[in-house]
Write an enzyme that holds these catalytic residues in place. Structure first.
Site, mmCIF file in Angstrom:
data_model
loop_
_atom_site.group_PDB
_atom_site.id
_atom_site.type_symbol
_atom_site.label_atom_id
_atom_site.label_comp_id
_atom_site.label_asym_id
_atom_site.label_seq_id
_atom_site.Cartn_x
_atom_site.Cartn_y
_atom_site.Cartn_z
ATOM 1 N N ASP A 38 1.023 -0.976 0.011
ATOM 2 C CA ASP A 38 -0.077 0.278 -0.035
ATOM 3 C C ASP A 38 0.685 1.210 0.070
ATOM 4 O OD1 ASP A 38 -2.129 2.275 1.052
ATOM 5 O OD2 ASP A 38 -3.108 -0.277 1.409
ATOM 6 N N GLN A 83 -6.511 -5.480 -4.666
ATOM 7 C CA GLN A 83 -7.477 -4.402 -4.314
ATOM 8 C C GLN A 83 -7.266 -2.904 -4.260
ATOM 9 O OE1 GLN A 83 -10.879 -5.382 -3.721
ATOM 10 N NE2 GLN A 83 -9.472 -7.434 -3.549
ATOM 11 N N TYR A 151 -13.569 7.456 -13.624
ATOM 12 C CA TYR A 151 -12.864 5.858 -12.868
ATOM 13 C C TYR A 151 -14.047 4.281 -13.964
ATOM 14 C CZ TYR A 151 -13.975 2.403 -9.245
ATOM 15 O OH TYR A 151 -14.174 1.749 -7.865
#
Length: 329
Positions: A38, A83, A151
């Site tokens: 991350d 993710q 998006y």
């Protein structure tokens, strides 16, 4: 079924995010070895603080737009749960280039790094936003329209790349079209917070929320535990091809007004709030889809997904978690 992954090494990108951290928690509780990646552009250090020190968890801080880092992170992993993304339709309208880099370029980096590392399968986060202007309900995986925001375009690009890359590389790719996921650890603040956590935060502060449009827009609100189940079953289930797409939904519609009433009634009953607060209605948001409902026939049949937590039960669990954890509003 999760124990199939016990002692395997998996990579979760976006591990400090809402879905990534919930997935990580479940996998670690079953003895799975998790590498988390991350860059905290969207995730929160608070979300992974309980995993630090777990012998089965290792964390790498970095960005998926860095290909060398993707290669480093995925080394020795058998599965990838991708993710990491910049979510939110409004944010993508404000920052389309950043959205493209994270969601499209980052995705291609991750697939190619996973292929080089001989990963068996990568499960990645797509979105129900890819249905765009397709009018039919419920949404069927085989019928998509034209995207209505940057998006949605970036998520559609993932699916197109996944299909093309699965044809030429030895890797299985499963895209999950999430439908309005909600639950613990979801962001409550900022301009891009999702509707349910934002409502909870405002009510706990004694403030009336603002609703875009008339509140009759309906969504297939899907509790986080169902989404975690879908990710894990997508990693271990038998696939009919090397590139699959599944809807991840509950399979029922609820309007924003219904959600708000259910939430208010429960919080009043539990004395979390002292009185009903009437919401303020604003103009509709650009790029929003009016109605959304996922057909989950395919994912049920092919990998045995079965949503176990209904919307109301999930809503109560979410409210209780935010109330108990005194999340900073």
């Amino acid at each position: 079924y999760i124990d199939i992954l016990k002692d395997e090494r998996v990579l979760i990108t976006g591990v400090a995010g809402f879905i990534g951290s919930n997935l990580c928690e479940v996998l670690l509780s079953h003895g799975v070895n998790v590498v988390g990646l991350d860059n905290f552009s969207n995730g929160d250090r608070e979300n992974i603080k309980d995993f630090i020190g777990n012998k089965n968890f290792s964390f790498i801080e970095g960005d998926i737009v860095d290909f060398a880092l993707c290669e480093h992170a995925v080394k020795g992993c058998k599965y990838v749960f991708h993710q990491a993304a910049l979510g939110s339709i409004p944010r993508s309208i404000a920052t389309p280039i950043l959205t493209h880099h994270a969601n499209a370029s980052g995705f291609v980096n991750m697939v190619f790094a996973a292929q080089n590392a001989k990963v068996k399968r990568m499960v990645y986060a797509s979105s129900s936003s890819v249905y765009g202007d397709e009018p039919s309900l419920p949404r069927l995986e085989s019928k998509v329209g034209k995207p209505l925001s940057p998006y949605a375009s970036s998520k559609m690009a993932n699916e197109v790349y996944a299909h093309g890359m699965s044809q030429v590389y030895d890797i299985q790719l499963v895209g999950l079209r999430y439908f309005n996921v909600f639950g613990k650890r979801q962001k409550t603040d900022g301009p891009y917070a999702a509707v349910i956590p934002k409502f909870i935060a405002l009510l706990l502060e004694g403030k009336a929320p603002k609703i875009n449009g008339d509140g009759e827009q309906a969504r297939d609100f899907t509790y986080i535990d169902n989404v975690v189940q879908a990710n894990i079953k997508s990693a271990i289930g038998e696939l009919s091809s090397n590139s699959e797409i599944f809807n991840v939904a509950y399979g029922a519609q609820f309007s924003v007004n219904e959600i708000y009433k259910t939430m208010s009634d429960y919080m009043l009953e539990k004395k979390m709030i002292s009185s009903y607060l009437a919401p303020e209605y604003l103009n509709e948001r650009k790029g929003d889809v009016k109605n959304s409902l996922g057909d989950i026939t395919k994912i049920k049949k092919e990998i045995g997904y079965s949503p176990t937590i209904a919307m109301k039960e999930g809503l109560i669990k979410t409210i209780d978690w935010f109330f108990t954890n005194h999340i900073k509003m």
